[in-house]
Motif scaffolding. Structure first.
Motif, PDB file in Angstrom:
ATOM      1  N   TRP A 170       0.827  -1.199   0.000  1.00 15.49           N
ATOM      2  CA  TRP A 170       0.000   0.000   0.000  1.00 15.49           C
ATOM      3  C   TRP A 170       0.863   1.251   0.000  1.00 15.49           C
ATOM      4  O   TRP A 170       1.953   1.283   0.565  1.00 15.49           O
ATOM      5  CB  TRP A 170      -0.910   0.026   1.228  1.00 15.49           C
ATOM      6  N   GLY A 171       0.344   2.308  -0.621  1.00 15.97           N
ATOM      7  CA  GLY A 171       1.017   3.588  -0.596  1.00 15.97           C
ATOM      8  C   GLY A 171       0.789   4.291   0.728  1.00 15.97           C
ATOM      9  O   GLY A 171      -0.027   3.861   1.556  1.00 15.97           O
ATOM     10  N   SER A 175      -2.362   3.492   3.372  1.00  8.70           N
ATOM     11  CA  SER A 175      -1.940   2.788   4.582  1.00  8.70           C
ATOM     12  C   SER A 175      -2.430   3.457   5.856  1.00  8.70           C
ATOM     13  O   SER A 175      -2.450   2.832   6.918  1.00  8.70           O
ATOM     14  CB  SER A 175      -0.410   2.680   4.609  1.00  8.70           C
ATOM     15  N   ASN A 213       2.402   6.378   9.285  1.00  7.85           N
ATOM     16  CA  ASN A 213       1.895   6.400   7.914  1.00  7.85           C
ATOM     17  C   ASN A 213       1.459   7.804   7.505  1.00  7.85           C
ATOM     18  O   ASN A 213       1.638   8.213   6.354  1.00  7.85           O
ATOM     19  CB  ASN A 213       0.719   5.427   7.766  1.00  7.85           C
ATOM     20  N   TRP A 217       3.024   9.901   4.429  1.00  3.92           N
ATOM     21  CA  TRP A 217       2.176  10.466   3.385  1.00  3.92           C
ATOM     22  C   TRP A 217       2.467  11.953   3.187  1.00  3.92           C
ATOM     23  O   TRP A 217       2.577  12.439   2.061  1.00  3.92           O
ATOM     24  CB  TRP A 217       0.712  10.265   3.752  1.00  3.92           C
ATOM     25  N   SER A 220       6.235  12.175   1.730  1.00  2.00           N
ATOM     26  CA  SER A 220       6.542  11.516   0.461  1.00  2.00           C
ATOM     27  C   SER A 220       6.297  12.428  -0.726  1.00  2.00           C
ATOM     28  O   SER A 220       5.450  13.325  -0.693  1.00  2.00           O
ATOM     29  CB  SER A 220       5.707  10.242   0.310  1.00  2.00           C
ATOM     30  N   ASN A 224       5.014   9.200  -5.177  1.00  3.54           N
ATOM     31  CA  ASN A 224       4.523   8.165  -4.270  1.00  3.54           C
ATOM     32  C   ASN A 224       3.172   8.543  -3.658  1.00  3.54           C
ATOM     33  O   ASN A 224       2.791   8.018  -2.628  1.00  3.54           O
ATOM     34  CB  ASN A 224       5.549   7.925  -3.154  1.00  3.54           C
ATOM     35  N   ARG A 225       2.482   9.495  -4.337  1.00  2.00           N
ATOM     36  CA  ARG A 225       1.148   9.909  -3.918  1.00  2.00           C
ATOM     37  C   ARG A 225       1.133  10.553  -2.550  1.00  2.00           C
ATOM     38  O   ARG A 225       0.170  10.441  -1.788  1.00  2.00           O
ATOM     39  CB  ARG A 225       0.172   8.726  -3.969  1.00  2.00           C
ATOM     40  N   HIS A 300       1.001  -5.301  -6.145  1.00  2.00           N
ATOM     41  CA  HIS A 300       1.362  -4.180  -5.302  1.00  2.00           C
ATOM     42  C   HIS A 300       1.530  -2.913  -6.115  1.00  2.00           C
ATOM     43  O   HIS A 300       2.089  -2.920  -7.202  1.00  2.00           O
ATOM     44  CB  HIS A 300       2.672  -4.467  -4.554  1.00  2.00           C
ATOM     45  N   GLU A 301       1.086  -1.803  -5.514  1.00  2.65           N
ATOM     46  CA  GLU A 301       1.239  -0.511  -6.175  1.00  2.65           C
ATOM     47  C   GLU A 301       2.696  -0.191  -6.435  1.00  2.65           C
ATOM     48  O   GLU A 301       3.059   0.336  -7.466  1.00  2.65           O
ATOM     49  CB  GLU A 301       0.648   0.593  -5.292  1.00  2.65           C
ATOM     50  N   THR A 302       3.545  -0.530  -5.469  1.00  4.80           N
ATOM     51  CA  THR A 302       4.954  -0.192  -5.617  1.00  4.80           C
ATOM     52  C   THR A 302       5.571  -0.942  -6.766  1.00  4.80           C
ATOM     53  O   THR A 302       6.425  -0.435  -7.471  1.00  4.80           O
ATOM     54  CB  THR A 302       5.715  -0.518  -4.324  1.00  4.80           C
ATOM     55  N   THR A 305       4.655   0.743  -9.937  1.00 10.28           N
ATOM     56  CA  THR A 305       5.415   1.971 -10.132  1.00 10.28           C
ATOM     57  C   THR A 305       6.815   1.671 -10.608  1.00 10.28           C
ATOM     58  O   THR A 305       7.359   2.314 -11.491  1.00 10.28           O
ATOM     59  CB  THR A 305       5.459   2.762  -8.808  1.00 10.28           C
TER      60      THR A 305
END
Length: 416
Positions: A170-171, A175, A213, A217, A220, A224-225, A300-302, A305
């Motif tokens: 999760w980003g 998260s 988290n 966020w 970041s 990475n949003r 996974h999002e990562t 990416t």
């Protein structure tokens, strides 16, 4: 959220309680402290470049000093209490990072270790004192148990949060939702009659991954949003919020325990209902586990990416001088200097120094994304992939000097 107090001596000594009343301010500032624990530890350790061990030693000494100050007081003082929480947050984060990043202990193992340690702390505390209520913190032994439990909850919360990110991919933004949702369910459980002490400590543990988290966020990059504030600015913002809140609490005394309060709306413990709500907490835990298992099986999002930027960039070569032609010379020089410094440390066998130095590159690159990417999208994507490869090589649990040298040299060649 407040607690049931079993201690008989609390009635006469409650005004000397060494902890604040559990109001909304408690939870707000606790989350702010955990956010600072994550961002400030990263900033001191990596951005400033002191290294993990040196940073951990500094904060261990600071923790000892602050706790001695706290223990010498005879009542709750907001400034000292919350300073201790902030330092504990940073120290707990660093101890988990040492296990994970330096000793290579898997997050699943460190989570188990800290969970077992917290169980032991609570077990000994209850066996000796007969209560785990923080409103009974009126003696030195109880306060020592309390601060030890707080330290372990920070370490456990860090491990749980990082492990969740590892298995789900999760980003930073997504998260935040899991610990926030679990805390909401715990509050509902407490309101419906769950044991107040258990509810308090469950929520207390979960504020650590929530705050961490949240900090990730905010710090970041937009890639990475995240909000892209960086660790330094994020730490400053949240430290300022903590200071403002502490000043308010010091002036108003709104979180000072003056008298005993009911533990829930009815004010009367209900053992039968507590047993039912214990089953409710068990169901919530099972549901959270099922969600994590499901998330771990999803793409996974990562990974997406990395596939989108990293792979394409590695197979793409920039023309000589393309970077210098399109990006500001000062930025390119800064990137080259950091990369060369990292390579020098790798050749010297200074792995800790290399890890700390390459963090400067990651931070500088993320901070400059908004200004650099529009200048040359292709060059930015290629360099982003090269930097990702270098970061992975240098931060590997068992680093290979040949791989580190290869990735760093490739990056230097592109920074022309």
């Amino acid at each position: 959220m407040s607690e049931t107090t079993r201690s008989t001596d609390m009635t006469t000594r409650v005004t000397l309680s060494k902890v604040p009343e559990i109001t909304v301010w408690f939870w707000v500032i606790k989350i702010l402290c955990t956010t600072v624990g994550e961002s400030f530890a990263d900033w001191i350790n990596m951005t400033i470049g002191l290294g993990l061990h040196t940073t951990a030693l500094i904060f261990t000494v600071a923790l000892a000093v602050v706790l001695v100050w706290q223990l010498r007081l005879d009542r709750y003082v907001p400034l000292v209490y919350w300073l201790a929480v902030v330092v504990l947050s940073v120290a707990g984060t660093l101890y988990t990072d040492i296990l994970t990043d330096d000793l290579g202990v898997p997050l699943a193992v460190s989570t188990t270790i800290f969970a077992a340690a917290l169980t032991v702390v609570f077990g000994v505390w209850y066996a000796r004192e007969g209560t785990l209520s923080i409103h009974s913190i009126v003696t030195v032994p109880r306060e020592l148990f309390y601060w030890l439990a707080v330290l372990v909850t920070f370490a456990l919360g860090t491990a749980v949060g990082d492990w969740t990110l590892e298995i789900t991919g999760w980003g930073p933004g997504i998260s935040v939702l899991l610990p926030a949702g679990l805390i909401v369910l715990i509050v509902i459980g407490w309101r419906l009659g769950a044991n107040a002490v258990l509810s308090f400590w469950l929520a207390y543990i979960l504020t650590r991954p929530l705050g961490a988290n949240l900090g990730d966020w905010v710090a970041s990059s937009s890639t990475n949003r995240g909000l892209g504030l960086g660790t330094a600015l994020t730490s400053t913002v949240f430290l300022t919020a903590i200071v403002a809140t502490v000043i308010y609490l010091t002036a108003t005394h709104s979180d000072v325990v003056e008298e005993r309060e009911p533990t829930r709306p009815s004010g009367t413990p209900h053992p039968g209902r507590e047993r039912i709500m214990l089953g409710y907490y068990g169901a919530v835990a099972v549901a959270a586990g099922v969600l994590l298992i499901w998330a771990s099986t999803q793409p996974h999002e990562t990974s997406a990416t990395e596939e989108e930027t990293g792979t394409a960039s590695i197979t793409t070569t920039l023309t000589p001088g393309q970077v210098s032609a399109h990006f500001p010379a000062a930025d390119v020089t800064d990137f080259r200097t950091i990369t060369q410094d990292t390579l020098t440390k790798v050749h010297a066998g200074d792995h800790t120094g290399a890890v700390a130095r390459i963090k400067d590159l990651e931070t500088a690159w993320d901070d400059d994304e908004a200004s650099l990417r529009p200048l040359d999208e292709t060059a930015w994507v290629v360099l982003d992939g090269r930097i990702d490869s270098a970061l992975k090589a240098v931060r590997a649990n068992t680093p290979d000097s040949a791989t580190e040298t290869q990735t760093l040299t490739a990056l230097l060649n592109e920074l022309q």
